[in-house]
Design a protein around this motif. Structure first.
Motif, PDB file in Angstrom:
ATOM      1  N   UNK A  75       0.679  -1.251   0.150  1.00 17.00           N
ATOM      2  CA  UNK A  75       0.005  -0.052   0.008  1.00 17.00           C
ATOM      3  C   UNK A  75       0.744   1.296   0.092  1.00 17.00           C
ATOM      4  N   UNK A  76       1.950   1.124   0.652  1.00 17.91           N
ATOM      5  CA  UNK A  76       3.008   2.482   0.719  1.00 17.91           C
ATOM      6  C   UNK A  76       3.551   2.358  -0.679  1.00 17.91           C
ATOM      7  N   UNK A  77       3.991   1.482  -1.357  1.00 20.19           N
ATOM      8  CA  UNK A  77       4.635   1.872  -2.731  1.00 20.19           C
ATOM      9  C   UNK A  77       3.428   2.114  -3.788  1.00 20.19           C
ATOM     10  N   UNK A  78       2.189   1.757  -3.714  1.00 21.41           N
ATOM     11  CA  UNK A  78       1.278   1.978  -4.430  1.00 21.41           C
ATOM     12  C   UNK A  78       0.507   3.279  -4.049  1.00 21.41           C
ATOM     13  N   UNK A  79       0.840   3.988  -2.969  1.00 21.60           N
ATOM     14  CA  UNK A  79       0.313   5.384  -2.834  1.00 21.60           C
ATOM     15  C   UNK A  79      -0.965   5.359  -2.112  1.00 21.60           C
ATOM     16  N   UNK A  80      -1.423   4.046  -1.550  1.00 23.00           N
ATOM     17  CA  UNK A  80      -2.758   4.012  -0.897  1.00 23.00           C
ATOM     18  C   UNK A  80      -2.681   4.486   0.540  1.00 23.00           C
ATOM     19  N   UNK A  81      -1.613   4.299   1.235  1.00 19.64           N
ATOM     20  CA  UNK A  81      -1.417   4.990   2.567  1.00 19.64           C
ATOM     21  C   UNK A  81      -0.063   5.811   2.496  1.00 19.64           C
ATOM     22  N   UNK A  82      -0.139   6.714   3.519  1.00 19.43           N
ATOM     23  CA  UNK A  82       1.073   7.827   3.533  1.00 19.43           C
ATOM     24  C   UNK A  82       2.033   7.191   4.607  1.00 19.43           C
ATOM     25  N   UNK A  83       1.711   6.510   5.598  1.00 17.72           N
ATOM     26  CA  UNK A  83       2.563   6.080   6.855  1.00 17.72           C
ATOM     27  C   UNK A  83       2.053   4.735   7.013  1.00 17.72           C
ATOM     28  N   UNK A  84       3.127   4.023   7.314  1.00 20.64           N
ATOM     29  CA  UNK A  84       2.907   2.476   7.974  1.00 20.64           C
ATOM     30  C   UNK A  84       3.639   2.302   9.213  1.00 20.64           C
ATOM     31  N   UNK A  85       3.189   1.601  10.202  1.00 21.67           N
ATOM     32  CA  UNK A  85       3.499   1.107  11.356  1.00 21.67           C
ATOM     33  C   UNK A  85       3.378  -0.274  11.560  1.00 21.67           C
ATOM     34  N   UNK A  86       4.676  -0.982  11.412  1.00 26.12           N
ATOM     35  CA  UNK A  86       4.801  -2.356  10.948  1.00 26.12           C
ATOM     36  C   UNK A  86       6.217  -2.818  11.789  1.00 26.12           C
ATOM     37  N   UNK A  87       6.127  -4.326  11.681  1.00 30.15           N
ATOM     38  CA  UNK A  87       7.179  -4.789  12.377  1.00 30.15           C
ATOM     39  C   UNK A  87       8.172  -5.401  11.317  1.00 30.15           C
ATOM     40  N   UNK A  88       9.444  -5.253  11.814  1.00 26.86           N
ATOM     41  CA  UNK A  88      10.526  -5.975  11.211  1.00 26.86           C
ATOM     42  C   UNK A  88      10.476  -5.521   9.570  1.00 26.86           C
ATOM     43  N   UNK A  89      10.927  -4.143   9.322  1.00 29.55           N
ATOM     44  CA  UNK A  89      10.788  -3.596   7.757  1.00 29.55           C
ATOM     45  C   UNK A  89      11.863  -4.289   7.221  1.00 29.55           C
ATOM     46  N   UNK A  90      11.499  -4.561   5.747  1.00 30.76           N
ATOM     47  CA  UNK A  90      13.010  -5.088   4.783  1.00 30.76           C
ATOM     48  C   UNK A  90      13.465  -3.760   4.426  1.00 30.76           C
ATOM     49  N   UNK A  91      14.480  -4.309   3.669  1.00 25.38           N
ATOM     50  CA  UNK A  91      15.236  -3.347   2.884  1.00 25.38           C
ATOM     51  C   UNK A  91      14.499  -2.884   1.535  1.00 25.38           C
ATOM     52  N   UNK A  92      14.379  -1.676   1.471  1.00 26.63           N
ATOM     53  CA  UNK A  92      13.424  -1.318   0.368  1.00 26.63           C
ATOM     54  C   UNK A  92      14.000   0.094   0.014  1.00 26.63           C
ATOM     55  N   UNK A  93      14.594   0.531  -1.302  1.00 23.76           N
ATOM     56  CA  UNK A  93      15.124   1.833  -1.719  1.00 23.76           C
ATOM     57  C   UNK A  93      14.216   2.800  -1.690  1.00 23.76           C
ATOM     58  N   UNK A  94      12.914   2.494  -1.818  1.00 23.00           N
ATOM     59  CA  UNK A  94      11.810   3.437  -2.216  1.00 23.00           C
ATOM     60  C   UNK A  94      11.166   3.970  -1.064  1.00 23.00           C
ATOM     61  N   UNK A  95      11.371   3.030   0.130  1.00 23.23           N
ATOM     62  CA  UNK A  95      10.957   3.443   1.599  1.00 23.23           C
ATOM     63  C   UNK A  95      11.786   3.843   2.566  1.00 23.23           C
ATOM     64  N   UNK A  96      11.410   4.838   3.308  1.00 22.96           N
ATOM     65  CA  UNK A  96      12.220   5.123   4.502  1.00 22.96           C
ATOM     66  C   UNK A  96      11.740   4.313   5.803  1.00 22.96           C
TER      67      UNK A  96
END
Length: 313
Positions: free
Chosen positions: A140-161
């Motif tokens: 949803x973050x990558x597709x612009x459906x949400x603006x902020x995510x609160x999650x566990x154990x984020x992966x490496x992703x060049x497009x996301x902070x």
């Protein structure tokens, strides 16, 4: 989009003159000379096709056509002013809409305090809160459906902070009648002979791998008897006796009479809760929320530590 038929500058000049009914005073209020004001009014009258003012020596009055146009002109100017003010509020991050995805377990930790603080500081912002597990949040973050995510154990992703909000230890989730529930803490290897109830790996691969890794490090592969998408359901299935589980410590806030939560010893692996956002996001509310997180949220306290043995009975 259809272009406006009447320029706003001419409408503004018309409204000021209609209120003053004096070319000299109206020109002064507009900050222009009288001839340019007369030219603007003539151009507007040409567009309307009828005179808006009757001009007599020493007297200016609205014609019926001018009286008909005046309310609409005022409404257009007020609407523009309101729109500009609203746009400035959104642009400054004081208003607008912020879409936040969150993992259900975070409603037991960081989410309530974050939302409360953010609403206190930005009461004009509309919050759209969506419960989502980690994998759908990332999509949803990558597709612009949400603006902020609160999650566990984020992966490496060049497009996301990502920024860590807190870390927490794991606990064993046991039926309250289980022999290990009589202990204050358990070792992971004591769960080796027990069936497990776990989240499917697809909803959060890194978290699943962390839990499975705890078991592998303790010398066994967990025997998964049942999967459940939400921790509330995991705990409910544990209560029925279908198995045991390993969960983030905050899950102990789910109050079920037939479930016991016990510290895992040693406390060597922690799960990370992170906030995530698109690096190229132009929504000014995103950095505003990140500032609230940075200023007002602290790590949850670590569980105290004390050992105790026994086996799955």
């Amino acid at each position: 989009m259809k272009r406006p038929e009447l320029p706003l500058q001419q409408l503004h000049a018309f409204v000021v003159l209609a209120e003053e009914l004096h070319f000299g005073r109206a020109a002064t209020l507009l900050g222009i000379a009288q001839p340019p004001l007369s030219q603007q009014i003539r151009r507007l009258e040409d567009k309307v096709g009828h005179a808006l003012f009757s001009r007599e020596p020493g007297r200016v009055a609205l014609t019926p056509t001018g009286r008909e146009l005046l309310p609409a002109a005022r409404h257009a100017l007020i609407g523009l002013a309101d729109g500009l003010a609203a746009a400035r509020e959104v642009g400054s991050g004081r208003a607008g809409r912020l879409r936040i995805g969150f993992a259900a377990s975070l409603a037991l930790t960081v989410l309530p305090g974050l939302l409360r603080t953010f609403r206190e500081r930005s009461p004009a912002v509309e919050l759209d809160i969506r419960e989502m597990t980690t994998t759908p949040q990332l999509a949803a973050l990558r597709e612009g459906i949400i603006d902020i995510g609160l999650l566990r154990e984020p992966p490496d992703d060049a497009d996301l902070g990502f920024a860590t909000v807190l870390t927490e230890p794991f606990v064993a989730v046991l039926p309250s009648a289980h022999p290990l529930a009589r202990q204050r803490a358990v070792r992971v290897d004591q769960l080796a002979d027990c069936p497990f109830v776990l989240l499917p790996r697809t909803v959060g691969p890194p978290l699943y791998d962390q839990i499975a890794g705890l078991c592998v490090t303790a010398g066994f592969t967990p025997q998964v008897a049942q999967h459940a998408v939400e921790w509330q359901t995991v705990c409910a299935l544990v209560e029925t006796g279908l198995g045991v589980s390993i969960a983030p410590e905050s899950i102990r806030r789910i109050r079920l009479k037939g479930v016991a939560f016990r510290r895992i010893e040693p406390d060597i692996v922690r799960t990370r809760v992170a906030v995530a956002w698109r690096k190229n996001d132009s929504n000014p509310l995103v950095p505003r929320l990140l500032t609230v997180l940075h200023q007002d949220l602290a790590d949850t306290p670590h569980a105290d530590r004390s050992p105790a043995p026994s086996r799955c009975g």
